[in-house]
Motif scaffolding. Structure first.
Motif, PDB file in Angstrom:
ATOM      1  N   ASN A 140       0.819  -1.207   0.000  1.00 47.85           N
ATOM      2  CA  ASN A 140       0.000   0.000   0.000  1.00 47.85           C
ATOM      3  C   ASN A 140       0.854   1.258   0.000  1.00 47.85           C
ATOM      4  N   PHE A 141       2.096   1.166  -0.465  1.00 46.57           N
ATOM      5  CA  PHE A 141       3.038   2.280  -0.437  1.00 46.57           C
ATOM      6  C   PHE A 141       2.662   3.342  -1.460  1.00 46.57           C
ATOM      7  N   ASN A 142       2.669   4.595  -1.025  1.00 50.36           N
ATOM      8  CA  ASN A 142       2.406   5.723  -1.906  1.00 50.36           C
ATOM      9  C   ASN A 142       3.633   6.622  -1.865  1.00 50.36           C
ATOM     10  N   PRO A 143       4.440   6.686  -2.937  1.00 47.91           N
ATOM     11  CA  PRO A 143       5.674   7.463  -2.899  1.00 47.91           C
ATOM     12  C   PRO A 143       5.442   8.943  -2.641  1.00 47.91           C
ATOM     13  N   LYS A 144       4.368   9.499  -3.167  1.00 47.46           N
ATOM     14  CA  LYS A 144       4.102  10.925  -2.969  1.00 47.46           C
ATOM     15  C   LYS A 144       3.888  11.226  -1.489  1.00 47.46           C
TER      16      LYS A 144
ATOM     17  N   ALA B  72       5.035   9.427   1.039  1.00 48.36           N
ATOM     18  CA  ALA B  72       6.281   9.205   1.755  1.00 48.36           C
ATOM     19  C   ALA B  72       7.216  10.393   1.611  1.00 48.36           C
ATOM     20  N   VAL B  73       7.338  10.934   0.397  1.00 48.62           N
ATOM     21  CA  VAL B  73       8.199  12.097   0.182  1.00 48.62           C
ATOM     22  C   VAL B  73       7.661  13.293   0.943  1.00 48.62           C
ATOM     23  N   THR B  74       6.362  13.487   0.905  1.00 45.37           N
ATOM     24  CA  THR B  74       5.763  14.610   1.616  1.00 45.37           C
ATOM     25  C   THR B  74       5.994  14.474   3.113  1.00 45.37           C
ATOM     26  N   LYS B  75       5.838  13.282   3.627  1.00 39.74           N
ATOM     27  CA  LYS B  75       5.974  13.068   5.069  1.00 39.74           C
ATOM     28  C   LYS B  75       7.410  13.231   5.533  1.00 39.74           C
ATOM     29  N   HIS B  76       8.359  12.636   4.848  1.00 32.98           N
ATOM     30  CA  HIS B  76       9.725  12.573   5.332  1.00 32.98           C
ATOM     31  C   HIS B  76      10.582  13.766   4.916  1.00 32.98           C
ATOM     32  N   LEU B  77      10.367  14.313   3.769  1.00 29.42           N
ATOM     33  CA  LEU B  77      11.209  15.405   3.316  1.00 29.42           C
ATOM     34  C   LEU B  77      10.610  16.782   3.553  1.00 29.42           C
ATOM     35  N   LEU B  78       9.324  16.895   3.479  1.00 28.63           N
ATOM     36  CA  LEU B  78       8.695  18.213   3.561  1.00 28.63           C
ATOM     37  C   LEU B  78       7.896  18.401   4.841  1.00 28.63           C
ATOM     38  N   ASP B  79       8.072  17.534   5.818  1.00 25.72           N
ATOM     39  CA  ASP B  79       7.399  17.633   7.116  1.00 25.72           C
ATOM     40  C   ASP B  79       5.898  17.737   6.997  1.00 25.72           C
ATOM     41  N   GLY B  80       5.303  17.001   6.081  1.00 22.47           N
ATOM     42  CA  GLY B  80       3.858  16.936   5.974  1.00 22.47           C
ATOM     43  C   GLY B  80       3.233  18.020   5.130  1.00 22.47           C
ATOM     44  N   GLU B  81       4.015  18.969   4.616  1.00 22.23           N
ATOM     45  CA  GLU B  81       3.451  20.002   3.757  1.00 22.23           C
ATOM     46  C   GLU B  81       3.175  19.419   2.383  1.00 22.23           C
TER      47      GLU B  81
END
Length: 135
Positions: A74-78, A80-89
């Motif tokens: 159920n992985f969604n790359p978008k 994951a990137v938003t969560k880990h790199l952009l602090d949820g923004e």
């Protein structure tokens, strides 16, 4: 267990069962199939409980990698990137102008040149504009 079996497949199986067993024996066949599936499910549950009781807490440790693999499905790359790199923004807020940042400017107050101006189309033989900063 039957994640890939949909209604069309079930309908085809019912039609095949109707032709093979006939309308008289089809209810008996469906009842037998239901009992067999229930019995297999009970055997699997019993085996899982027996392994869990014999292994104790180690069984939960063995199940953790399997649960991690289920999460990968159920992985969604978008996300994951938003969560880990952009602090949820939301990264698209900057591009669409929905965010609180100063989108659409390149630092000196002028509009960015990333989008071409919506001007009239080029005439035949006319050369397209050349942007030295883009090269």
């Amino acid at each position: 267990m039957f994640d890939s079996v949909g209604w069309p497949e079930i309908l085809v199986l019912a039609l095949v069962g109707l032709f093979v067993l006939g309308p008289e024996r089809l209810p008996e066949g469906a009842a037998w199939l239901g009992k067999a599936v229930r019995q297999v499910r009970d055997y699997a549950t019993g085996a899982r409980e027996q392994i869990r009781s014999e292994m104790g807490p180690e069984f939960d440790e063995l199940q953790k990698p399997l649960n991690d693999l289920r999460n990968v499905r159920n992985f969604n790359p978008k996300t994951a990137v938003t969560k880990h790199l952009l602090d949820g923004e939301n990264p698209l807020d900057d591009l669409t102008g929905n965010g609180s940042s100063s989108s659409g400017s390149n630092g000196n107050g002028s509009a960015s040149a990333s989008k071409p101006a919506a001007s009239k189309p080029l005439e035949p033989g006319e050369r397209p504009p050349y942007d030295e900063d883009a090269t």
